[in-house]
Design a protein around this motif. Structure first.
Motif, PDB file in Angstrom:
ATOM      1  N   UNK A 221      -8.798   2.544   5.422  1.00  0.00           N
ATOM      2  CA  UNK A 221      -7.350   2.480   5.247  1.00  0.00           C
ATOM      3  C   UNK A 221      -6.586   3.236   6.329  1.00  0.00           C
ATOM      4  N   UNK A 222      -7.145   4.351   6.820  1.00  0.00           N
ATOM      5  CA  UNK A 222      -6.429   5.124   7.839  1.00  0.00           C
ATOM      6  C   UNK A 222      -6.243   4.341   9.127  1.00  0.00           C
ATOM      7  N   UNK A 223      -7.071   3.318   9.341  1.00  0.00           N
ATOM      8  CA  UNK A 223      -7.060   2.573  10.591  1.00  0.00           C
ATOM      9  C   UNK A 223      -6.238   1.285  10.487  1.00  0.00           C
ATOM     10  N   UNK A 224      -5.401   1.191   9.477  1.00  0.00           N
ATOM     11  CA  UNK A 224      -4.635  -0.035   9.230  1.00  0.00           C
ATOM     12  C   UNK A 224      -3.755  -0.425  10.411  1.00  0.00           C
ATOM     13  N   UNK A 225      -2.885   0.478  10.840  1.00  0.00           N
ATOM     14  CA  UNK A 225      -1.919   0.139  11.893  1.00  0.00           C
ATOM     15  C   UNK A 225      -2.590  -0.235  13.216  1.00  0.00           C
ATOM     16  N   UNK A 226      -3.523   0.581  13.726  1.00  0.00           N
ATOM     17  CA  UNK A 226      -4.144   0.183  14.991  1.00  0.00           C
ATOM     18  C   UNK A 226      -4.957  -1.096  14.882  1.00  0.00           C
ATOM     19  N   UNK A 227      -5.633  -1.317  13.731  1.00  0.00           N
ATOM     20  CA  UNK A 227      -6.463  -2.512  13.630  1.00  0.00           C
ATOM     21  C   UNK A 227      -5.618  -3.779  13.550  1.00  0.00           C
TER      22      UNK A 227
ATOM     23  N   UNK B  43      -3.020  15.728  -6.299  1.00  0.00           N
ATOM     24  CA  UNK B  43      -2.986  14.375  -6.849  1.00  0.00           C
ATOM     25  C   UNK B  43      -3.760  13.488  -5.894  1.00  0.00           C
ATOM     26  N   UNK B  44      -4.701  12.723  -6.442  1.00  0.00           N
ATOM     27  CA  UNK B  44      -5.624  11.958  -5.605  1.00  0.00           C
ATOM     28  C   UNK B  44      -5.284  10.472  -5.595  1.00  0.00           C
ATOM     29  N   UNK B  45      -5.349   9.910  -4.396  1.00  0.00           N
ATOM     30  CA  UNK B  45      -5.243   8.470  -4.241  1.00  0.00           C
ATOM     31  C   UNK B  45      -6.623   7.896  -3.980  1.00  0.00           C
ATOM     32  N   UNK B  46      -6.804   6.619  -4.247  1.00  0.00           N
ATOM     33  CA  UNK B  46      -8.099   5.978  -3.998  1.00  0.00           C
ATOM     34  C   UNK B  46      -8.454   5.996  -2.523  1.00  0.00           C
ATOM     35  N   UNK B  47      -7.444   5.957  -1.684  1.00  0.00           N
ATOM     36  CA  UNK B  47      -7.661   5.928  -0.233  1.00  0.00           C
ATOM     37  C   UNK B  47      -6.597   6.778   0.444  1.00  0.00           C
ATOM     38  N   UNK B  48      -6.749   6.974   1.747  1.00  0.00           N
ATOM     39  CA  UNK B  48      -5.758   7.731   2.498  1.00  0.00           C
ATOM     40  C   UNK B  48      -4.424   6.989   2.534  1.00  0.00           C
ATOM     41  N   UNK B  49      -4.448   5.661   2.404  1.00  0.00           N
ATOM     42  CA  UNK B  49      -3.212   4.876   2.366  1.00  0.00           C
ATOM     43  C   UNK B  49      -2.411   5.218   1.111  1.00  0.00           C
ATOM     44  N   UNK B  50      -3.101   5.391  -0.004  1.00  0.00           N
ATOM     45  CA  UNK B  50      -2.395   5.735  -1.235  1.00  0.00           C
ATOM     46  C   UNK B  50      -1.894   7.175  -1.199  1.00  0.00           C
ATOM     47  N   UNK B  51      -2.642   8.074  -0.574  1.00  0.00           N
ATOM     48  CA  UNK B  51      -2.170   9.451  -0.415  1.00  0.00           C
ATOM     49  C   UNK B  51      -0.881   9.464   0.406  1.00  0.00           C
ATOM     50  N   UNK B  52      -0.855   8.695   1.484  1.00  0.00           N
ATOM     51  CA  UNK B  52       0.359   8.589   2.305  1.00  0.00           C
ATOM     52  C   UNK B  52       1.516   8.023   1.484  1.00  0.00           C
TER      53      UNK B  52
END
Length: 247
Positions: A28-34, A159-168
């Protein structure tokens, strides 16, 4: 002129016939560049990358269950190595495509100082992180707080998100005033897009080496092997660097 036009059409059709499609599981962290890389990859090669974004841990479970992904771009190095050992990835295809950077971020300007001392202030609200069991950035966040000696005091506020995208997303919507996210998520055109942030020193957590690997389902797919080669090229690496990653 007609013969020339016919020749050009024939060449175009031949190129299209050889163009393929690759299914890619992307951390998920690599969404924008990918998303940017996929666009130039298709332009340059004719191959199309079909992207799915999520946590590395969930992708691992899905690949184990037979999900038809052909390439994995993980947020760590351990998961691709494990898939190789288990015979689900092609041996020798693994390489580090990016090195991630962790930041403590707030959508509120001035809230986060340049040394992360906000973590020691009482009453500064909830702190979003990715699930450390599923997401390497979440594990790095926990390790950072432990090394700073604040994890026990802050644990009830996490508070935890399933992925770094949800944390953001928790931080960007104001549901949590602070969060540990990937630097790439808060950068735009090589600079901080908004809010305030502390770039976590790499000495406070294990390196976030993000590895790519060819899955066995993609070993005979020309588009899959072409994408992995493209990630090593100068055009993709310029995008990766510009989004806040190391190489």
């Amino acid at each position: 002129m007609r013969r020339l036009l016919a020749s050009l059409i024939t060449l175009a059709l031949a190129g299209a016939a050889h163009a393929g499609e690759v299914s890619v599981a992307v951390a998920a962290n690599f969404t924008a560049p990918m998303q940017k890389i996929a666009a130039v990859f298709e332009h340059d090669t004719g191959h199309k990358a079909v992207l799915s974004f999520g946590s590395t841990g969930r992708f691992y479970a899905q690949v184990k269950s037979g999900a038809p992904f052909q390439v994995l771009l993980a947020a760590d190095e351990a998961t691709p190595a494990r898939l190789e050992q288990e015979g689900l990835a092609v041996a020798g295809s693994r390489f580090t495509y990016a090195t991630g950077k962790l930041v403590l971020w707030s959508a509120t300007p001035g809230l986060v100082d340049d040394k992360g001392e906000v973590l020691r202030r009482p009453g500064s609200g909830r702190i979003a992180i990715a699930d450390p069991r599923l997401a390497p950035y979440g594990a790095a966040a926990v390790e950072t707080m432990q090394k700073l000696g604040v994890f026990t005091a802050l644990q009830r506020r996490l508070v935890q998100g399933d992925s770094i995208a949800q944390a953001w997303q928790f931080v960007s919507t104001g549901n949590a005033p602070l969060g540990f996210v990937a630097l790439s998520q808060v950068m735009e055109d090589g600079r901080m897009a908004s809010g305030s942030a502390w770039l976590v020193p790499e000495s406070l957590h294990a390196p976030i080496r993000q590895d790519a690997v060819l899955l066995v389902t993609g070993k005979d797919n020309a588009a899959a092997t072409a994408l992995l080669a493209y990630l090593r090229g100068s055009r993709a690496q310029a995008i990766i660097r510009g989004q806040g990653y190391g190489l």
